[in-house]
Design a protein around this motif. Structure first.
Motif, mmCIF file in Angstrom:
data_model
loop_
_atom_site.group_PDB
_atom_site.id
_atom_site.type_symbol
_atom_site.label_atom_id
_atom_site.label_comp_id
_atom_site.label_asym_id
_atom_site.label_seq_id
_atom_site.Cartn_x
_atom_site.Cartn_y
_atom_site.Cartn_z
ATOM 1 N N ALA A 279 0.808 -1.216 0.000
ATOM 2 C CA ALA A 279 0.000 0.000 0.000
ATOM 3 C C ALA A 279 0.840 1.263 0.000
ATOM 4 O O ALA A 279 0.289 2.366 -0.088
ATOM 5 C CB ALA A 279 -0.946 0.005 1.204
ATOM 6 N N ARG A 280 2.146 1.143 0.084
ATOM 7 C CA ARG A 280 2.974 2.335 -0.015
ATOM 8 C C ARG A 280 2.869 2.959 -1.395
ATOM 9 O O ARG A 280 3.018 4.175 -1.544
ATOM 10 C CB ARG A 280 4.430 1.983 0.315
ATOM 11 N N CYS A 281 2.652 2.148 -2.391
ATOM 12 C CA CYS A 281 2.427 2.654 -3.754
ATOM 13 C C CYS A 281 0.970 2.504 -4.169
ATOM 14 O O CYS A 281 0.396 3.396 -4.782
ATOM 15 C CB CYS A 281 3.326 1.929 -4.756
ATOM 16 N N HIS A 282 0.369 1.370 -3.851
ATOM 17 C CA HIS A 282 -1.039 1.114 -4.189
ATOM 18 C C HIS A 282 -1.889 1.571 -3.003
ATOM 19 O O HIS A 282 -2.492 0.771 -2.295
ATOM 20 C CB HIS A 282 -1.249 -0.362 -4.501
ATOM 21 N N SER A 283 -1.963 2.888 -2.849
ATOM 22 C CA SER A 283 -2.523 3.469 -1.632
ATOM 23 C C SER A 283 -3.953 3.958 -1.823
ATOM 24 O O SER A 283 -4.422 4.160 -2.949
ATOM 25 C CB SER A 283 -1.650 4.630 -1.171
ATOM 26 N N GLY A 284 -4.631 4.148 -0.695
ATOM 27 C CA GLY A 284 -5.962 4.738 -0.696
ATOM 28 C C GLY A 284 -7.028 3.795 -1.218
ATOM 29 O O GLY A 284 -6.783 2.634 -1.540
ATOM 30 N N ASP A 285 -8.233 4.315 -1.318
ATOM 31 C CA ASP A 285 -9.358 3.506 -1.792
ATOM 32 C C ASP A 285 -9.273 3.192 -3.278
ATOM 33 O O ASP A 285 -9.902 2.240 -3.744
ATOM 34 C CB ASP A 285 -10.676 4.230 -1.490
ATOM 35 N N PHE A 286 -8.483 3.969 -4.025
ATOM 36 C CA PHE A 286 -8.305 3.718 -5.455
ATOM 37 C C PHE A 286 -7.074 2.848 -5.715
ATOM 38 O O PHE A 286 -6.787 2.493 -6.844
ATOM 39 C CB PHE A 286 -8.203 5.046 -6.208
ATOM 40 N N PHE A 287 -6.341 2.528 -4.670
ATOM 41 C CA PHE A 287 -5.204 1.618 -4.740
ATOM 42 C C PHE A 287 -4.121 2.084 -5.713
ATOM 43 O O PHE A 287 -3.554 1.293 -6.462
ATOM 44 C CB PHE A 287 -5.667 0.194 -5.078
ATOM 45 N N ARG A 330 3.587 4.575 -14.403
ATOM 46 C CA ARG A 330 2.535 4.953 -13.460
ATOM 47 C C ARG A 330 2.037 3.742 -12.682
ATOM 48 O O ARG A 330 1.861 2.657 -13.234
ATOM 49 C CB ARG A 330 1.374 5.588 -14.236
ATOM 50 N N THR A 331 1.802 3.954 -11.391
ATOM 51 C CA THR A 331 1.236 2.898 -10.551
ATOM 52 C C THR A 331 -0.207 2.636 -10.978
ATOM 53 O O THR A 331 -1.043 3.529 -10.878
ATOM 54 C CB THR A 331 1.236 3.314 -9.067
ATOM 55 N N PRO A 332 -0.540 1.443 -11.450
ATOM 56 C CA PRO A 332 -1.928 1.180 -11.848
ATOM 57 C C PRO A 332 -2.829 1.018 -10.629
ATOM 58 O O PRO A 332 -2.378 0.626 -9.550
ATOM 59 C CB PRO A 332 -1.826 -0.130 -12.633
ATOM 60 N N THR A 333 -4.098 1.333 -10.803
ATOM 61 C CA THR A 333 -5.076 0.982 -9.785
ATOM 62 C C THR A 333 -5.222 -0.535 -9.740
ATOM 63 O O THR A 333 -5.023 -1.221 -10.752
ATOM 64 C CB THR A 333 -6.433 1.617 -10.079
ATOM 65 N N LEU A 334 -5.572 -1.057 -8.564
ATOM 66 C CA LEU A 334 -5.779 -2.501 -8.437
ATOM 67 C C LEU A 334 -7.250 -2.882 -8.404
ATOM 68 O O LEU A 334 -7.578 -4.064 -8.297
ATOM 69 C CB LEU A 334 -5.084 -3.015 -7.174
ATOM 70 N N LEU A 335 -8.142 -1.907 -8.519
ATOM 71 C CA LEU A 335 -9.564 -2.246 -8.589
ATOM 72 C C LEU A 335 -9.817 -3.072 -9.848
ATOM 73 O O LEU A 335 -9.369 -2.705 -10.948
ATOM 74 C CB LEU A 335 -10.419 -0.988 -8.608
ATOM 75 N N ASN A 336 -10.504 -4.191 -9.684
ATOM 76 C CA ASN A 336 -10.842 -5.107 -10.786
ATOM 77 C C ASN A 336 -9.596 -5.729 -11.421
ATOM 78 O O ASN A 336 -9.647 -6.205 -12.558
ATOM 79 C CB ASN A 336 -11.682 -4.386 -11.848
ATOM 80 N N VAL A 337 -8.471 -5.760 -10.680
ATOM 81 C CA VAL A 337 -7.224 -6.232 -11.260
ATOM 82 C C VAL A 337 -7.309 -7.683 -11.714
ATOM 83 O O VAL A 337 -6.602 -8.089 -12.652
ATOM 84 C CB VAL A 337 -6.062 -6.023 -10.263
#
Length: 462
Positions: A279-287, A330-337
């Motif tokens: 979560a240091r990179c994939h942070s917050g509710d948007f990951f 860019r760090t991708p979001t993990l939602l629906n990964v």
């Protein structure tokens, strides 16, 4: 339940959990959620159109129309179909010149046997939630208080034609890419604006399109600014955030199984607490931190013309001109990964477990990677490109921490992390009926006979 109420209820909820199995695990995880201030709802407060908004409806028809492809053999949906995770389920895309225009996803091929687009197609799902920039290198990027930079403007300078939204700014560019939609003959020698002007003129020649624009905007005027607006509205309507994880954050202990809960703790906690610090990179509710990092991802495909092989990809450095930004993406979001693979900028990994292992120990993952698993990848180029990447990161000190200090892990921990990542999936994105409103209907959406009606490798409709 809104986040404020959730925080107020946490003590009461913890008391309820005390009488159910998994009490200690839930208490630990809810402590992390509380500390990080997670709400479970990354779309909260974000104003987005619905798919039945007239502008979004026009956007859907344009998104699926080959009339925006220079040679009329591709459309936006060629690389971004809802049933393919908002991408194309290929390591790297095949845009123009495919052997079968309408075959999307695995099985799509090009006569030369190669992928034609140098980077993996990012998902359009939840595109409206990005605040900073779009594309792997954020070449469409919001400049604080000063508009949006695009490839049509200098780095750090706003493009006066970008519009107000990242989505509409982004929608101006796939049509200008010779590999993605433009083709190699359309508006030959013309600028990006010349390409857009030719597409405007093409739509103007058909009265049916004029009626569509009037229904959406109130007048028949057809301009690329309106085309981009409509495409952006369609993409922004793709909000899919109703995940098991969101349900858990909002109070439903039963929304996750035990493996996913353990995986969540591994994800959010740092190594000092027994986790991996994802979560240091994939942070917050948007990951995502919407920043740029070099994870030393395997480089396959034609690349961007960089390095000794001319098949490497310098990533962010291509935009900034700063060599220290080489190989950062860019760090991708993990939602629906779970449904948006293949993964990383080059599409080198098919399985989430392999991506997880790469992040935990990049060098070991590179040593184990077999480019022969991707027929279009050159083994010689791969080896030279990877050596360039790892040498640069070793000398510069750049790259994620695990490149220098690998994290030890067990197979069971990887399985638990994957279980958590799979819990970030909105069930709608795996349900054809639920996704139906975002998929063009040949009876309703074919404005000029150029609708791309997608099929899979077996000829079945997508």
């Amino acid at each position: 339940m809104r986040p404020t109420y959730l925080l107020l209820l946490l003590p009461l909820l913890s008391a309820c959990y005390a009488s159910t199995p998994g009490t200690e695990l839930d208490a630990d995880l809810r402590g992390v959620i509380d500390t990080l201030g997670l709400s479970g709802d990354p779309a909260e407060g974000v104003d987005t159109p619905t798919i039945d908004d007239p502008v979004a409806v026009l956007g859907r028809r344009l998104f699926f129309s080959k009339s925006l492809g220079g040679d009329r053999d591709s459309a936006c949906v060629t690389c971004h179909h809802p049933m393919l995770g908002g991408g194309d389920a290929l390591p790297l895309s095949i845009g123009v010149g495919a052997e079968d225009d309408d075959l999307l996803g695995p099985g799509r091929s090009h006569p030369d046997g190669d992928f034609t687009v140098p980077r993996n197609a990012p998902t359009t799902f939840n595109l409206a939630l990005w605040e900073r920039g779009l594309f792997w290198d954020a070449r469409v990027e919001r400049i604080d208080g000063d508009g949006i930079r695009t490839p049509d403007s200098d780095y750090g300078t706003a493009d006066p034609n970008a519009g107000d939204r990242l989505s509409e700014a982004q929608s101006r560019f796939p049509v200008t890419s010779v590999e993605e939609m433009r083709g190699f003959e359309f508006a030959l020698g013309g600028s990006n604006d010349d390409v857009r002007a030719e597409l405007e003129a093409r739509l103007m020649q058909d009265e049916a399109w004029a009626a569509e624009f009037e229904a959406a905007f109130g007048t028949e005027e057809i301009s690329y600014a309106r085309i981009a607006d409509a495409l952006g509205a369609y993409e922004e309507s793709q909000i899919f955030t109703d995940t098991p994880w969101a349900a858990y954050v909002k109070g439903d202990n039963a929304a996750l199984d035990e493996a996913a809960k353990r995986g969540a703790l591994l994800f959010f906690q740092g190594p000092e607490d027994g986790g991996f610090g994802c979560a240091r990179c994939h942070s917050g509710d948007f990951f995502t931190d919407e920043s740029f990092h070099s994870i030393a991802a395997p480089q396959i495909g034609r690349g961007k013309g960089d390095g000794a092989t001319a098949t490497n990809d310098y990533g962010l450095a291509r935009e900034t001109g700063d060599r220290n930004d080489r190989f950062a993406f860019r760090t991708p979001t993990l939602l629906n990964v779970a449904v948006t693979g293949p993964y990383v900028h080059s599409g080198a990994y098919d399985e989430l477990a392999d991506v997880v292992k790469h992040h935990l120990d990049p060098q070991a993952a590179l040593d184990a990677f077999d480019p022969a698993t991707i027929p279009q990848a050159s083994a010689d180029d791969f080896d030279r490109n990877i050596l360039e990447i790892t040498d640069f990161l070793a000398v510069s000190g750049r790259g994620i921490a695990s490149f220098r200090e690998p994290l030890e892990y067990s197979d069971s921990q990887v399985d638990e992390l994957v279980a958590f990542l799979e819990a970030l999936t909105d069930p709608c994105v795996t349900d054809r009926a639920c996704l139906g409103p975002w998929i063009a209907d040949p009876e309703l959406d074919d404005v000029d006979g150029q609708l791309l009606v997608a099929v899979d490798a077996d000829g079945a409709p997508l």
